[in-house]
Design an enzyme around this catalytic site. Structure first.
Site, PDB file in Angstrom:
ATOM      1  N   ASP A   6     159.580  12.179 -87.909  1.00  0.00           N
ATOM      2  CA  ASP A   6     159.707  13.451 -88.852  1.00  0.00           C
ATOM      3  C   ASP A   6     159.717  14.190 -88.406  1.00  0.00           C
ATOM      4  OD1 ASP A   6     158.787  15.464 -90.927  1.00  0.00           O
ATOM      5  OD2 ASP A   6     157.223  15.722 -90.667  1.00  0.00           O
ATOM      6  N   SER A   7     159.954  15.796 -88.559  1.00  0.00           N
ATOM      7  CA  SER A   7     160.395  16.725 -87.262  1.00  0.00           C
ATOM      8  C   SER A   7     159.328  17.502 -86.797  1.00  0.00           C
ATOM      9  CB  SER A   7     160.749  17.818 -88.397  1.00  0.00           C
ATOM     10  OG  SER A   7     158.924  18.423 -89.545  1.00  0.00           O
ATOM     11  N   CYS A  46     160.082  11.234 -93.866  1.00  0.00           N
ATOM     12  CA  CYS A  46     160.555  12.486 -93.970  1.00  0.00           C
ATOM     13  C   CYS A  46     161.283  12.643 -94.904  1.00  0.00           C
ATOM     14  CB  CYS A  46     161.276  13.116 -92.765  1.00  0.00           C
ATOM     15  SG  CYS A  46     162.048  14.798 -92.828  1.00  0.00           S
ATOM     16  N   GLU A  72     152.421  22.934 -89.013  1.00  0.00           N
ATOM     17  CA  GLU A  72     152.435  23.176 -87.635  1.00  0.00           C
ATOM     18  C   GLU A  72     151.207  24.071 -86.924  1.00  0.00           C
ATOM     19  OE1 GLU A  72     154.818  20.643 -86.011  1.00  0.00           O
ATOM     20  OE2 GLU A  72     155.385  19.858 -87.978  1.00  0.00           O
ATOM     21  N   CYS A  86     156.665  15.958 -99.316  1.00  0.00           N
ATOM     22  CA  CYS A  86     157.475  16.337 -97.968  1.00  0.00           C
ATOM     23  C   CYS A  86     156.284  16.504 -97.096  1.00  0.00           C
ATOM     24  CB  CYS A  86     157.425  18.150 -98.125  1.00  0.00           C
ATOM     25  SG  CYS A  86     157.387  18.476 -95.720  1.00  0.00           S
ATOM     26  N   HIS A 131     154.549  17.150 -94.607  1.00  0.00           N
ATOM     27  CA  HIS A 131     153.069  18.382 -93.918  1.00  0.00           C
ATOM     28  C   HIS A 131     152.435  18.306 -95.125  1.00  0.00           C
ATOM     29  CE1 HIS A 131     156.354  18.707 -90.951  1.00  0.00           C
ATOM     30  NE2 HIS A 131     155.309  19.065 -90.313  1.00  0.00           N
TER      31      HIS A 131
HETATM   32  N1  DGL Z   1     157.732  16.783 -92.895  1.00  0.00           N
HETATM   33  C1  DGL Z   1     159.373  16.993 -93.287  1.00  0.00           C
HETATM   34  C2  DGL Z   1     159.447  16.196 -94.865  1.00  0.00           C
HETATM   35  O1  DGL Z   1     159.266  15.665 -95.418  1.00  0.00           O
HETATM   36  C3  DGL Z   1     160.122  17.840 -92.741  1.00  0.00           C
HETATM   37  C4  DGL Z   1     159.600  19.576 -93.269  1.00  0.00           C
HETATM   38  C5  DGL Z   1     160.504  20.070 -92.470  1.00  0.00           C
HETATM   39  O2  DGL Z   1     160.369  20.373 -91.217  1.00  0.00           O
HETATM   40  O3  DGL Z   1     160.964  20.664 -92.893  1.00  0.00           O
HETATM   41  O4  DGL Z   1     160.857  16.694 -95.728  1.00  0.00           O
END
Ligand code: DGL
Length: 257
Positions: A6-7, A69, A148, A180, A182
């Site tokens: 993931d990011s 992600c 984050e 997402c 997150h």
């Molecule tokens: N967590 C990621 C997703 O599911 C990326 C979020 C991001 O870095 O903008 O899209």
């Protein structure tokens, strides 16, 4: 060995769902903290980051990669599959989760990053299997930074979250996809603003559809390795709020000059 990327810390929500489903394996997790957020990047940028991540996983001995992600699942899954599928089996989130809505007849909400919403990947994948399903997508990019940087309690974060939830309420959505990785962390905060929306984690739907494959390849033992592209300490601090990270978090070797 299964790679998840993931990011940042978002993909840990997918790893957690895998563990909570009783799946054991050797896991290697990569958080691209140098390039977070992905949701504001171009397709070419995301493709370049994720190709490096695939090479890294292959070098480490992973034979399977879960794209923890949504943004990269939406934008670059096909390119990664075309380039790497002979070396590593790749599971994207959106494409595996969407078929679970095949019989849905109410409006489905999707909250996701700017890039995921712009791609309309959820709408397209759901309507492939259920053409009449009404899907409403809303960009909630700032949620990524809130997670984050651990900004859950700031008034401005709460106002932003409230405004985003109001949108789904007004649209009459009773089910909203956490598009997402997150976002599952914020569900307790979302619930302060709505009692009757069900928040759906696509990781659970992905796991449901591949559980037998994951179980059949398992050796019965579990281990974890964590890598990032920047600031291992911040990753450990933010990530530990959602996942028990006992191991060291390392800077990935391919990024060291
Ligand atoms: N967590 C990621 C997703 O599911 C990326 C979020 C991001 O870095 O903008 O899209």
């Amino acid at each position: 060995m299964i790679g998840l990327f993931d990011s940042g810390v978002g993909g840990l929500s997918v790893l957690k769902a895998i563990i909570n489903n009783g799946i054991s394996d050797d896991f290697i997790y990569f958080g691209d903290t140098k390039n977070v957020p992905y949701g504001t990047k171009t397709k070419d940028e995301i493709l370049s980051y994720t190709k490096d991540i695939m090479e890294f996983f292959i070098k480490k001995g992973a034979d399977c990669a879960i794209m923890a992600c949504n943004t990269s699942s939406a934008l670059v899954y096909e390119e990664l599959r075309n380039q790497f599928s002979d070396k590593i089996r790749i599971y994207p989130l959106i494409q595996f989760a969407a078929p679970c809505f095949k019989d849905e007849n109410q409006t489905i909400g999707v909250m996701a990053t700017a890039a995921t919403v712009k791609s309309l990947a959820y709408t397209k994948e759901i309507q492939k299997i259920n053409p009449k399903c009404n899907v409403i997508e809303q960009e909630c990019q700032k949620f990524v930074e809130i997670v984050e940087k651990r900004l859950y309690e700031d008034i401005s974060s709460l106002n932003y979250i409230k405004e985003k939830i109001e949108y789904f309420k007004k649209a009459g959505c009773k089910k909203v996809i956490l598009g997402c990785t997150h976002f599952p962390y914020l569900v307790p905060v979302f619930k302060k603003y709505t009692a009757d929306i069900e928040f759906i984690d696509p990781a659970e739907l992905l796991i449901k559809s591949i559980k037998s494959e994951l179980v059949s390849r398992s050796s019965g033992k579990t281990s974890f390795k964590f890598y990032v592209s920047k600031d291992p300490e911040n990753f450990k601090q933010s990530g530990s709020m959602f996942f028990d990270i006992e191991e060291d978090v390392n800077l990935a070797e391919f990024l060291k000059v």
